[in-house]
Design a protein around this motif. Structure first.
Motif, mmCIF file in Angstrom:
data_model
loop_
_atom_site.group_PDB
_atom_site.id
_atom_site.type_symbol
_atom_site.label_atom_id
_atom_site.label_comp_id
_atom_site.label_asym_id
_atom_site.label_seq_id
_atom_site.Cartn_x
_atom_site.Cartn_y
_atom_site.Cartn_z
ATOM 1 N N ALA A 197 1.011 -1.305 -0.036
ATOM 2 C CA ALA A 197 0.059 -0.018 -0.020
ATOM 3 C C ALA A 197 0.739 1.406 0.116
ATOM 4 N N MET A 198 2.205 1.279 -0.158
ATOM 5 C CA MET A 198 3.040 2.228 -0.387
ATOM 6 C C MET A 198 4.006 1.866 -1.459
ATOM 7 N N TYR B 34 2.445 2.644 -4.975
ATOM 8 C CA TYR B 34 2.260 4.194 -5.678
ATOM 9 C C TYR B 34 3.814 4.625 -6.039
ATOM 10 N N LEU B 35 4.682 4.076 -5.247
ATOM 11 C CA LEU B 35 6.060 5.040 -5.513
ATOM 12 C C LEU B 35 7.194 4.401 -6.546
ATOM 13 N N MET C 85 2.449 9.908 5.334
ATOM 14 C CA MET C 85 3.074 9.191 4.448
ATOM 15 C C MET C 85 2.344 8.784 3.086
ATOM 16 N N ARG C 86 2.940 8.850 2.228
ATOM 17 C CA ARG C 86 2.698 8.598 0.851
ATOM 18 C C ARG C 86 1.927 7.435 0.609
ATOM 19 N N GLY C 87 0.981 7.075 -0.437
ATOM 20 C CA GLY C 87 0.428 5.671 -0.536
ATOM 21 C C GLY C 87 -1.003 5.862 0.318
ATOM 22 N N LEU C 88 -1.543 4.583 0.437
ATOM 23 C CA LEU C 88 -2.914 4.106 1.184
ATOM 24 C C LEU C 88 -3.981 4.817 0.664
ATOM 25 N N ILE C 89 -3.979 5.909 -0.263
ATOM 26 C CA ILE C 89 -5.141 6.505 -0.696
ATOM 27 C C ILE C 89 -5.882 5.494 -1.592
ATOM 28 N N PRO D 47 -3.440 15.180 -1.576
ATOM 29 C CA PRO D 47 -3.992 14.390 -0.442
ATOM 30 C C PRO D 47 -2.925 13.630 0.146
#
Lengths: 241, 270
Positions: free
Chosen positions: A114-115, A118-119, B119-123, B147
């Motif tokens: 979940a991180m 995205y990155l 923290m980045r991510g999770l959305i 966001p």
């Protein structure tokens, strides 16, 4: 040159990794791990590899958070994720089947997905089992989504999906997979029958290239020895090393 | 403070405590977990930093856990954590599912004494949807919409882990397992089991000091040779695959787990 199905998958993933600066490999990933090491061996020192939970392929020394800090800084070029379920929008489910939280089938959990999804710019989804059980129309639980709205910071995401039957690339704008090639011995019909989601394909779909003989030799020699560190059982079974 | 045995250590963990525990290679206090089960602990809130395996599964199987907060519970190559899976299906534990870096960031927020870290991510994930304590805000430093998720600080009542070495002053050498340092900095109370206790001063050794948790963060230490077994203790011993496979097999059923626990070597303190 004869080859095993695992060797075809390793060589297929290796072609997807070309030109990557640093590749990180998570736990329980012997096939992606072998592909990462093969990429490094072919890179003339341009590609670095970190294999979590290995004794000698471990490059981190600042605790369980360091990999994620590096990913957030853009220092990780490629990573591998999988899913108990993967759907047509590249959403992945590592949590379970049924209504959360009291699910009928429960898996281990979402780990870093979940991180990292995205990155990391080039996330390769890898799931050997290609059936309607794993390749579903819609996942029961989104551990990490395949796409995000434009305002969400997301330099990374799904790049390709490799299964036991074929190779797909992901089109972020359409949020759909496109079938790139079919592994030798399999057919479009077989893939259509075993895929729970709709995907794009056009005309005569190429067959996935068989492993290059020079890469196979590299794989069976030095790479087999390296991958035996984190994955001794795998190395023994596939490379007899 | 050096304790006499593991039951003294287990007695310092009250029912209902929020306990931070490390991942499978970083020094899991398995012997202390047996002691905790022997003292019939109940209502624990386990926070895995960021994942757990056999230790969480044992505590769940023994009925000691009320809340499981983690990014993953797995017996790794031995497959599923049977008691965890059964408890989820039965609705016997409350889940706080998360992702690895979120757990570490939460702990780091507590370490820094700030209420949250972004923290980045999770959305867009169902993890976020099921965590009302995670908040999405608009990045106040950005020019346009951006966001970002805020993770509340995680302050454990107890950090519990196993390490290779301590000294009599209470300093604990952890090697590369830096998440143990973060756990000790964040937790109210830190309880450690160790393989060996040295007569020297680890903080005075320039090679060891950077990987040593200073005694001021350590509440109590108990000696437990092989205290992480059958899990690995990095640099000290490898995992015992046969013993882990036997556990995985036993933990598939409640009866199998109970029999395994009854056969376990008891509280093996030095």
């Amino acid at each position: 040159m004869e080859y095993l199905p695992e060797e075809l998958l390793i060589c297929t993933i290796t072609r997807l990794l070309e030109g990557t600066g640093h590749i990180a490999v998570g736990v329980s990933s012997p096939i992606p791990g072998s592909a990462a090491l093969l990429t490094r061996a072919l890179s003339n020192g341009k590609t670095g590899v970190t294999v979590l939970n290995s004794a000698n392929l471990q490059t981190l020394n600042d605790g369980a958070g360091e990999l994620f800090d590096r990913a957030a800084q853009g220092r990780i070029g490629a990573f591998f994720l999988s899913g108990g379920q993967i759907d047509g929008q590249a959403n992945i489910n590592l949590v379970g089947v049924g209504q959360y939280p009291q699910q009928d089938v429960r898996w281990s959990g979402s780990f870093g997905s979940a991180m990292l999804y995205y990155l990391v710019p080039r996330v390769i989804l890898f799931r050997e089992e290609h059936t309607r059980r794993t390749m579903v129309d819609q996942v029961d639980f989104i551990s990490a989504p395949g796409t995000s709205p434009p305002e969400v910071y997301r330099p990374g995401g799904p790049y390709a999906l490799v299964t036991g039957l074929g190779l797909f690339h992901f089109d972020k704008l359409r949020a759909r997979f496109r079938l790139t090639s079919i592994h030798p011995g399999h057919s479009l019909e077989e893939i259509l029958d075993n895929t729970g989601f709709g995907f794009d394909y056009e005309g005569e779909i190429p067959i996935t290239p068989t492993p290059e003989p020079d890469r196979l030799s590299l794989l069976r020699g030095p790479i087999a020895a390296e991958i035996a560190d984190p994955y001794p059982k795998f190395a023994a079974a596939i490379f007899k090393s | 403070m050096i304790l006499n045995d593991l039951s003294e250590l287990a007695a310092r963990i009250p029912d209902g405590a929020k306990i931070a525990i490390p991942p499978s290679r970083s020094g899991v206090a398995i012997a202390a977990t047996h002691a905790l089960i022997a003292r019939n602990a109940r209502g624990l809130h386990i926070v895995a930093i960021p994942t757990s395996g056999m230790q969480a599964d044992m505590l769940i199987g023994a009925g000691a856990v009320q809340v499981m907060e983690s990014a993953g519970v797995t017996l790794d190559e031995q497959g599923q954590a049977g008691r965890f899976v059964a408890a989820v299906k039965a609705g016997a534990i409350r889940l706080m599912d998360s992702t690895c870096p979120a757990l570490i960031s939460g702990l780091q927020a507590a370490e820094k004494g700030v209420p949250f870290l972004p923290m980045r991510g999770l959305i867009g994930s169902d993890l976020l949807k099921n965590r009302p304590d995670y908040k999405v805000v608009d990045n106040p430093m950005a020019d346009g919409p951006d966001p970002i998720v805020l993770l509340p600080a995680i302050q454990p009542d107890i950090a519990l882990f196993h390490a290779p070495l301590a000294d009599r002053r209470g300093n604990v050498w952890i090697g590369k397992a830096r998440e143990l340092m973060t756990m000790a900095h964040a937790a109210h109370t830190t309880l450690v089991t160790v393989e060996e206790i040295t007569e020297g001063d680890l903080m005075a050794d320039p090679l060891r000091a950077p990987a040593t948790i200073p005694a001021m963060y350590i509440t109590a230490i108990a000696r437990a040779r092989g205290g992480a077994m059958p899990l690995a203790l990095e640099g000290v011993y490898e995992a015992d695959s046969a013993a882990l496979a036997a556990y995985a097999n036993a933990a598939r059923t409640a009866e199998g787990f109970a029999a395994w626990l009854a056969d376990a070597p008891g509280i093996a303190a030095a």
